[in-house]
Design an enzyme around this catalytic site. Structure first.
Site, mmCIF file in Angstrom:
data_model
loop_
_atom_site.group_PDB
_atom_site.id
_atom_site.type_symbol
_atom_site.label_atom_id
_atom_site.label_comp_id
_atom_site.label_asym_id
_atom_site.label_seq_id
_atom_site.Cartn_x
_atom_site.Cartn_y
_atom_site.Cartn_z
ATOM 1 C CB SER A 149 -26.904 23.642 42.667
ATOM 2 O OG SER A 149 -28.206 23.107 42.807
ATOM 3 C CE1 TYR A 162 -26.492 22.572 48.210
ATOM 4 C CE2 TYR A 162 -28.202 23.098 46.600
ATOM 5 C CZ TYR A 162 -27.024 22.445 46.934
ATOM 6 O OH TYR A 162 -26.383 21.663 45.983
HETATM 7 P P1 NAP Z 1 -21.971 14.065 48.936
HETATM 8 O O1 NAP Z 1 -22.269 12.758 48.296
HETATM 9 O O2 NAP Z 1 -22.598 14.382 50.259
HETATM 10 O O3 NAP Z 1 -20.365 14.256 49.029
HETATM 11 C C1 NAP Z 1 -19.844 15.413 49.581
HETATM 12 C C2 NAP Z 1 -18.326 15.324 49.602
HETATM 13 O O4 NAP Z 1 -17.811 16.545 50.166
HETATM 14 C C3 NAP Z 1 -17.783 14.199 50.479
HETATM 15 O O5 NAP Z 1 -16.589 13.698 49.892
HETATM 16 C C4 NAP Z 1 -17.471 14.904 51.793
HETATM 17 O O6 NAP Z 1 -16.507 14.173 52.545
HETATM 18 C C5 NAP Z 1 -16.937 16.243 51.268
HETATM 19 N N1 NAP Z 1 -16.994 17.375 52.192
HETATM 20 C C6 NAP Z 1 -18.062 17.840 52.887
HETATM 21 N N2 NAP Z 1 -17.702 18.885 53.650
HETATM 22 C C7 NAP Z 1 -16.375 19.086 53.432
HETATM 23 C C8 NAP Z 1 -15.421 20.010 53.929
HETATM 24 N N3 NAP Z 1 -15.759 20.934 54.834
HETATM 25 N N4 NAP Z 1 -14.138 19.931 53.490
HETATM 26 C C9 NAP Z 1 -13.771 18.996 52.578
HETATM 27 N N5 NAP Z 1 -14.637 18.088 52.076
HETATM 28 C C10 NAP Z 1 -15.922 18.136 52.497
HETATM 29 O O7 NAP Z 1 -22.420 15.281 47.967
HETATM 30 P P2 NAP Z 1 -22.681 15.313 46.376
HETATM 31 O O8 NAP Z 1 -24.124 15.096 46.141
HETATM 32 O O9 NAP Z 1 -21.689 14.476 45.667
HETATM 33 O O10 NAP Z 1 -22.435 16.854 46.080
HETATM 34 C C11 NAP Z 1 -21.183 17.348 45.647
HETATM 35 C C12 NAP Z 1 -21.373 18.783 45.177
HETATM 36 O O11 NAP Z 1 -22.332 18.839 44.128
HETATM 37 C C13 NAP Z 1 -21.877 19.733 46.266
HETATM 38 O O12 NAP Z 1 -21.273 20.998 46.113
HETATM 39 C C14 NAP Z 1 -23.358 19.827 45.969
HETATM 40 O O13 NAP Z 1 -23.923 21.024 46.454
HETATM 41 C C15 NAP Z 1 -23.346 19.778 44.456
HETATM 42 N N6 NAP Z 1 -24.595 19.355 43.833
HETATM 43 C C16 NAP Z 1 -25.097 18.107 44.079
HETATM 44 C C17 NAP Z 1 -26.273 17.730 43.428
HETATM 45 C C18 NAP Z 1 -26.849 16.368 43.583
HETATM 46 O O14 NAP Z 1 -27.891 16.107 42.968
HETATM 47 N N7 NAP Z 1 -26.257 15.459 44.342
HETATM 48 C C19 NAP Z 1 -26.932 18.625 42.577
HETATM 49 C C20 NAP Z 1 -26.389 19.900 42.399
HETATM 50 C C21 NAP Z 1 -25.210 20.246 43.018
HETATM 51 P P3 NAP Z 1 -16.327 14.379 54.159
HETATM 52 O O15 NAP Z 1 -17.711 14.361 54.721
HETATM 53 O O16 NAP Z 1 -15.436 13.267 54.603
HETATM 54 O O17 NAP Z 1 -15.671 15.707 54.314
#
Ligand code: NAP
Length: 258
Positions: A149, A162
């Site tokens: 991130s 985080y």
């Molecule tokens: P999201 O929309 O909340 O999706 C998260 C995904 O992870 C879902 O498929 C969720 O499904 C799964 N998940 C959560 N806990 C889990 C576990 N214990 N075991 C297996 N699967 C799990 O999040 P996102 O924004 O796409 O983020 C994805 C990644 O990118 C994360 O690592 C986040 O920190 C990183 N990131 C995001 C952003 C952003 O702007 N969105 C920026 C920088 C980094 P279930 O709930 O069904 O398990």
């Protein structure tokens, strides 16, 4: 571009496991890798969510299967990876994407939230990488991409834990490189800037934050999750065969400009 140049990015014949790929960035990355030719494995805790994502990829004619497990449960992870390797086929590419967010001022941040956050964002990367690497190491090849991130580098109020977890994942990427690069495994990270997903719904719904972000980001806007796929295909493919331990920021310039 010549076919030879494109061939470096071709993932045909490779299998990619993307953790947390039922929605958001993980689903976009799964689609992007599948469009480059990979057979992808969708993962999440919620089986229905994972199966919905699978159906969407199948409707698009993409090669995908599903392996629901919780990345925080080491025994379940090892069993799921062993089963995938035995019954589906070798995992050539692992994307450690599953992650969660918790927001609160640090002085009132609960221990439970701290532990949950570290358990998914950091422990999960360790458990899944170790289980997959144990199969990659004897083969002498493999690709691991950790999703970091901009908070791997920059802190913000209310999300110190985080930021700590994502800083640790950036360093774990270098540690995996130290242990595994000489065995033919390339481990790198992608550090996304701000992308509108469920994880940061609170920010997306806050017009003041959105206005600040667009002013603060040199590109002047939020990212589109599809814009992460180029970096993922590069790091998953032969095109990055001598790239080890790096973190590629895909952030519209956010971490380059004050
Ligand atoms: P999201 O929309 O909340 O999706 C998260 C995904 O992870 C879902 O498929 C969720 O499904 C799964 N998940 C959560 N806990 C889990 C576990 N214990 N075991 C297996 N699967 C799990 O999040 P996102 O924004 O796409 O983020 C994805 C990644 O990118 C994360 O690592 C986040 O920190 C990183 N990131 C995001 C952003 C952003 O702007 N969105 C920026 C920088 C980094 P279930 O709930 O069904 O398990």
């Amino acid at each position: 571009m010549t076919n030879r140049a494109l061939e470096r990015f071709n993932l045909t014949g490779r299998r990619a496991l993307i953790t947390g790929s039922s929605r958001g960035i993980g689903l976009a990355l799964a689609r992007g890798l599948a469009e480059a030719g990979a057979a992808v494995v969708i993962n999440a805790r919620d089986q229905d969510g994972a199966r919905d994502a699978l159906s969407r990829l199948h409707e698009e004619g993409l090669d995908a299967t599903v392996a629901p497990f919780d990345v925080t449960k080491a025994d379940d992870v090892a069993a799921a990876i062993d089963a995938l390797e035995a019954h589906t086929g070798p995992i050539d590419i692992l994307v450690n994407n599953a992650g969660i967010q918790r927001r609160a001022p640090l002085e009132s941040f609960s221990s439970q939230d701290w532990n949950e956050l570290m358990s998914v964002n950091l422990d999960g990367v360790f458990h899944v990488s170790q289980a997959v690497a144990r199969h990659m190491l004897p083969r002498g090849r493999g690709k691991i991409i950790n999703i970091c991130s901009v908070q791997s580098e920059l802190a913000r109020p209310t999300i110190a834990p985080y930021a700590a977890s994502k800083g640790a994942v950036r360093m774990l990427t270098k540690g995996m490189c130290a242990d595994w690069a000489r065995h033919g495994i390339q481990v790198n990270a992608i550090a996304p800037g701000y992308f509108a997903t469920d994880l940061n719904r609170a920010l997306v719904d806050d017009p003041e934050f959105s206005a600040w972000l667009c002013k603060r980001t040199p590109a002047g806007r939020w990212g589109n999750v599809d814009e992460l796929c180029g970096a993922a295909v590069f790091l998953a493919s032969d095109a990055s065969s001598f790239v080890n331990g790096q973190t590629l920021f895909v952030d519209g310039g956010l971490t380059s400009v004050v």
